[in-house]
Motif scaffolding. Sequence first.
Motif, short mmCIF file in Angstrom:
data_model
loop_
_atom_site.label_atom_id
_atom_site.label_comp_id
_atom_site.label_asym_id
_atom_site.label_seq_id
_atom_site.Cartn_x
_atom_site.Cartn_y
_atom_site.Cartn_z
N SER A 197 0.85 -1.19 0.00
CA SER A 197 0.00 0.00 0.00
C SER A 197 0.88 1.24 0.00
O SER A 197 1.68 1.42 0.92
N PRO A 198 0.76 2.10 -1.02
CA PRO A 198 1.59 3.31 -1.01
C PRO A 198 1.33 4.18 0.21
O PRO A 198 2.23 4.83 0.73
N GLU A 199 0.08 4.18 0.69
CA GLU A 199 -0.25 4.99 1.86
C GLU A 199 0.55 4.53 3.08
O GLU A 199 0.93 5.36 3.91
N ALA A 200 0.81 3.24 3.18
CA ALA A 200 1.60 2.74 4.31
C ALA A 200 3.00 3.37 4.29
O ALA A 200 3.53 3.76 5.33
N PHE A 201 3.59 3.48 3.11
CA PHE A 201 4.91 4.08 3.01
C PHE A 201 4.87 5.57 3.31
O PHE A 201 5.70 6.08 4.08
N PHE A 202 3.92 6.28 2.72
CA PHE A 202 3.87 7.73 2.91
C PHE A 202 3.61 8.10 4.37
O PHE A 202 4.21 9.04 4.90
N ARG A 203 2.71 7.36 5.01
CA ARG A 203 2.45 7.63 6.44
C ARG A 203 3.71 7.41 7.26
O ARG A 203 4.04 8.20 8.16
N PHE A 204 4.41 6.31 6.95
CA PHE A 204 5.63 5.99 7.69
C PHE A 204 6.69 7.07 7.46
O PHE A 204 7.35 7.52 8.41
N ARG A 205 6.87 7.49 6.22
CA ARG A 205 7.87 8.51 5.92
C ARG A 205 7.56 9.81 6.66
O ARG A 205 8.47 10.45 7.20
N ASP A 206 6.30 10.19 6.68
CA ASP A 206 5.91 11.41 7.38
C ASP A 206 6.19 11.30 8.88
O ASP A 206 6.67 12.25 9.51
N ARG A 207 5.88 10.15 9.47
CA ARG A 207 6.12 9.94 10.89
C ARG A 207 7.61 9.97 11.20
O ARG A 207 8.05 10.50 12.23
N ALA A 208 8.41 9.39 10.30
CA ALA A 208 9.86 9.39 10.49
C ALA A 208 10.42 10.80 10.46
O ALA A 208 11.25 11.18 11.29
N ARG A 209 9.95 11.59 9.52
CA ARG A 209 10.41 12.98 9.45
C ARG A 209 10.00 13.75 10.71
O ARG A 209 10.75 14.61 11.20
N ALA A 210 8.82 13.45 11.23
CA ALA A 210 8.30 14.15 12.40
C ALA A 210 9.15 13.91 13.64
O ALA A 210 9.18 14.76 14.55
N VAL A 211 9.84 12.76 13.71
CA VAL A 211 10.69 12.48 14.88
C VAL A 211 12.15 12.81 14.60
O VAL A 211 13.03 12.45 15.38
#
Length: 313
Positions: A197-211
Motif C-alpha cells: 500500500s503506497p499509503e503505508a509508506f507515505f504515512r511511515f515517511r511522514d512519521r519518520a520525518r516528524a521524529v
Amino acid sequence: MTLTLNQLEEARRALDAPLFADLAGDANVSFEFFPPKTEKMNETLWEAVRSLEPLAPRFVSVTYGAGGSTRERTHATVARIVRETSVPAAAHLTCVDASRDEIDEVAREYWAAGVRHIVALRGDPSVAGSAFVAHPQGYASAADLVTGLKKIAPFEISVAAYPETHPEAISSASDLDNLKRKIDAGADRAITQFFFSPEAFFRFRDRARAVGITADIVPGILPVSSVAQTRKIAGVCGTAIPPWMDRLFEGLDAHPGARQLVAATVAAELCRKLYAGGVRDFHFYTLNRAELSYAICHLLGIRPHKQAQEQAA
C-alpha cells in the motif's frame, strides 16, 4: 503528507495520462539477491545479475544468514560481483550467533575485498519462531552494529525500516525510536520491508520525518513471483496483504506466465504511485530473478546505460 506543486502536478498526470507515459527515467534503483546454494541456483543468480547490470543500479546487495556456510556463500557472491561487474556491491551483515570479534573480522574481510557498503541488520534468530538473544560477546542491536562498523572503516551503511512496524516491536513509536538510533549511529539510509500500500509508506515517511529522521528512506519492493511464498514471508515480517491482492492472484498458481504479468502490473502500479508522491529511489527484492524487476524498471522509464551494456557484453 505535504506535497509540493510539482508533486501535485505529477499526481494529476498519474491520474489523467497513461500511467507510464513518458516518465523521465530519473529514478534510481537497487537490487537484492541471496547467495545460491547449488550450481543451478548460481547460474540463475548470475543470469539475473547480468540482466540487471545494464540498468546501472546504485548498488546490489546480497543477504546473509547465521552460520559458516551461508556466510561464506555471501562473501563469495559479493566478492565476485565486485570483481566481475561494474555494479557497487553491498553485503548484508547481522548480529546473529557471532561475537563482536567475529563480525568485525568479516567486515574487515569485506573491506579488503573492495566492498564499501554494508546493509547492517540485527537479523532473525537462527531458530524460526524463537526470540532474538544477543550473543554474550556480540552486538546487541543493529544500532550497535552500525557503531561498530563505523569504527572499522568508513563504510556506507544501509539499515532496515518497517512501514507496518517490526512484528517484535512494542509499538510503532518504539520501532521508530529504534530506526532513529540506527541513523544517529551513522547509517546513511533506511531500506523498508516490502509493503503493498503506497499509503503505508507515505504515512511511515511522514512519521519518520516528524521524529527527526532526515536520512533517505527507500521503499523495498517485492514483485510477487510466488503467491504462496509471498504470503509466507509477509506472515513472518508483519506485512499486510490487501484482500484485493489475494483475490487478484486466485487461480494463478498453475499459470506462471499469467501470474508474472499480473505481478509486474501490481508492483509497477505501486511504484508509479510512489513516484507520483516524490519517490525516486526503489530497492527491489528480486528473489534472484530478473524479469519482473527489469519490466518494472522499464515502465518507470529506466533504460540500459550504454556504458553498462558495453561492460556487460
